[in-house]
Design an enzyme around this catalytic site. Sequence first.
Site, PDB file in Angstrom:
ATOM      1  N   LYS A 254       0.782  -1.035   0.105  1.00  0.00           N
ATOM      2  CA  LYS A 254       0.127   0.003  -0.081  1.00  0.00           C
ATOM      3  C   LYS A 254       0.989   1.403   0.040  1.00  0.00           C
ATOM      4  O   LYS A 254       2.205   1.338   0.559  1.00  0.00           O
ATOM      5  CB  LYS A 254      -1.022   0.231   1.314  1.00  0.00           C
ATOM      6  CG  LYS A 254      -1.824  -0.987   1.207  1.00  0.00           C
ATOM      7  CD  LYS A 254      -3.083  -0.667   0.548  1.00  0.00           C
ATOM      8  CE  LYS A 254      -4.252  -1.760   0.467  1.00  0.00           C
ATOM      9  NZ  LYS A 254      -4.689  -2.107   1.724  1.00  0.00           N
TER      10      LYS A 254
ATOM     11  N   HIS B 227       1.461   6.861   2.760  1.00  0.00           N
ATOM     12  CA  HIS B 227       0.639   8.189   2.786  1.00  0.00           C
ATOM     13  C   HIS B 227       0.897   9.250   3.853  1.00  0.00           C
ATOM     14  O   HIS B 227       1.661   8.854   4.969  1.00  0.00           O
ATOM     15  CB  HIS B 227      -0.702   8.106   2.468  1.00  0.00           C
ATOM     16  CG  HIS B 227      -1.394   7.354   3.436  1.00  0.00           C
ATOM     17  ND1 HIS B 227      -1.790   7.837   4.859  1.00  0.00           N
ATOM     18  CD2 HIS B 227      -1.906   5.978   3.371  1.00  0.00           C
ATOM     19  CE1 HIS B 227      -2.348   6.941   5.407  1.00  0.00           C
ATOM     20  NE2 HIS B 227      -2.568   5.686   4.780  1.00  0.00           N
TER      21      HIS B 227
ATOM     22  N   HIS C 176       0.632   8.049   7.503  1.00  0.00           N
ATOM     23  CA  HIS C 176       1.728   7.238   8.091  1.00  0.00           C
ATOM     24  C   HIS C 176       3.099   7.988   8.536  1.00  0.00           C
ATOM     25  O   HIS C 176       3.742   7.821   9.253  1.00  0.00           O
ATOM     26  CB  HIS C 176       2.314   6.266   7.263  1.00  0.00           C
ATOM     27  CG  HIS C 176       1.331   5.104   7.055  1.00  0.00           C
ATOM     28  ND1 HIS C 176       0.733   4.696   5.642  1.00  0.00           N
ATOM     29  CD2 HIS C 176       0.769   4.039   7.980  1.00  0.00           C
ATOM     30  CE1 HIS C 176      -0.052   3.566   6.138  1.00  0.00           C
ATOM     31  NE2 HIS C 176      -0.036   3.099   7.291  1.00  0.00           N
TER      32      HIS C 176
HETATM   33  N1  ARG Z   1      -0.646  -1.631   9.751  1.00  0.00           N
HETATM   34  C1  ARG Z   1      -1.595  -0.706  10.247  1.00  0.00           C
HETATM   35  C2  ARG Z   1      -2.182   0.203   9.651  1.00  0.00           C
HETATM   36  O1  ARG Z   1      -1.405   0.986   8.765  1.00  0.00           O
HETATM   37  C3  ARG Z   1      -1.112  -0.046  11.691  1.00  0.00           C
HETATM   38  C4  ARG Z   1      -0.620  -1.378  12.905  1.00  0.00           C
HETATM   39  C5  ARG Z   1      -0.825  -0.772  14.047  1.00  0.00           C
HETATM   40  N2  ARG Z   1       0.010  -1.558  15.005  1.00  0.00           N
HETATM   41  C6  ARG Z   1      -0.431  -2.463  15.822  1.00  0.00           C
HETATM   42  N3  ARG Z   1       0.297  -3.273  16.458  1.00  0.00           N
HETATM   43  N4  ARG Z   1      -1.829  -3.001  15.209  1.00  0.00           N
HETATM   44  O2  ARG Z   1      -3.349   0.897   9.903  1.00  0.00           O
END
Ligand code: ARG
Length: 577
Positions: free
Chosen positions: A126, A129, A132
């Site tokens: 992905k 963006h 992040h």
């Molecule tokens: N990958 C997820 C996202 O982009 C965020 C992960 C957050 N961390 C976790 N331990 N759940 O939305």
Amino acid sequence: MNFRQAIIDGLVPLTKLPAQAISDLLEIPPQPHLGDYAFPCFTLAKTLRKAPAAIATDLSGQLGQSLSFIDRIETSGGYLNFFIDRATLVSQTVRDTLTAGNQLGRSTQGEGQTILVEFSSPNIAKPFHVGHAFTTILGNALAKFYQHLGYTTVRMNHLGDYGTQFGKLIVAYQLWGNEAALQEHPIQELLRIYVKFHDEAKEHPELETQARDHFRRLEAGEAEQVALWQRFRDLSLLEFERVYQRLGVTFDNYNGESFYSDQIPAVVDWLKEKNLLEDSEGAQVVRLDEKNLPPCIVLKSDGTTIYASRDIAAVLYRDRMYHFAKNIYVVGTPQALHFRQVFAVLEKAGFDKASDCIHVGFGLVKFADRKLSTRSGDVILLEDLLSETVDKTLEIIQKNAALRHPDMTERDMQEIAEKIGIGAVIFTFLKNSRERDIVFSWEEMLDFEGDSAPYVLYTYARARSILRKADQEGISYTTCPDAALRLLASDDEFALAKLLESFGPTLEKAVSVHEPFMLVRLITNLARVFNKYYHHEPILKTSDPDLRAARLALVDAVSIGIRTGLDLLGISSVERM
Ligand code: ARG
């Protein structure tokens, strides 16, 4: 000298309170006429059964002689107001700051404790963006703060590298993947086929079934699925790395969701043993009714794992690996419920560190004058935001250089623009309390007079240029004697010293609530007062050589304060601009 600590040490034997309790009570008064520090006596009033005002008077009498750096202690409204001798505060603080250098504000409060800071955690395949960017920038700053306070910090990137979407990607790649495009622009290509999958699946629902099957085989470790998944992951990481490098962000590990998938059976057994798992329409869930939370799904009806179960496994793993004092998640506020569920399951299962798991949320990113070219649909890529900011900064730098630094090469200008531009973006993310939404505006972000990185960086460069001139003229200031430093008696000089003196406590406060804006505010104030000072007082042209050396030492101390603050925020300084 740490005045604050000395006051605390002085109060401990007199109040019989533990140092920590005094530290929690000791305030920095909002107005200067209330002193440099204030100690409220209301808590003591309860235990001593005496009026706060009377306690304040007693304490002030007992303390009076013991603290040599105190000019006077006043009592008012149940408070003890401490006034530090100005010349002592200024001279000591400048001296201490010069000695500390980039270790300014360092402490040992975290010795022996490990803090895990999980941040960034983008999803594989992905685009990276601007949302992040928030977690990446905020998490990086917090990790640096903890490190500075002596904690062992582990920077974790919990990559979104698992889940049913990988089944979809595998199907899509096998049907429509373009190898050359994948090599050249991996994320763009993966996004393209992912979007196509969703379009096609509307007409051909069997694609969804195939995708689920591929994901199941991926979880079972079948070679073909694993190989494709690994490629998507590697290619995506390469792209993310580029952004991290530009931001100066590093990680200690990239154990993403996939890393925990084979630890789920143990989690399931553990929850079963605790009698917490219930069947709900074929899925295995933990009910959290008593906490007023929706049930947490641990296994889906087809037996595959889910986001939350991988998070539960991750906490247990992290504790085994690191024996963390805190396990911090820098993740957007929309995921607050998810984390409450995960932590609640752990607590219910008797995991004693559930309360040391902390979700640090943050707001949304918006654009005021959205004129940003986007390469992929609706989302704004962080890389595009960075590049556009740097381009705009370069234009300004070129104009300034033509006026001020005719000797600057194009290369120098580019290097400086990269630092200031990236700094401007970082600053924008960190300048307000984190739960507030961010509204980007070029004008504000690059306002050389406003609350912006360029303003602070410019002030720093100005301070450094004075020091360079002093060096060229052979004026020494680093070994300025205390007697000279005590000549710094103006209000601005005192204000600058007070700000520098508050560096350490501000950092500690910022860490305790996970709010980097507090440090941003401190260095912005340093820059503001410094600019005023610089306009009002001759520094290099001061006629008294002792006072001149003292002023230069103060300029050096201010530059150290700004640079160290910027560095902790993840912003690199420039020596001229
Ligand atoms: N990958 C997820 C996202 O982009 C965020 C992960 C957050 N961390 C976790 N331990 N759940 O939305």
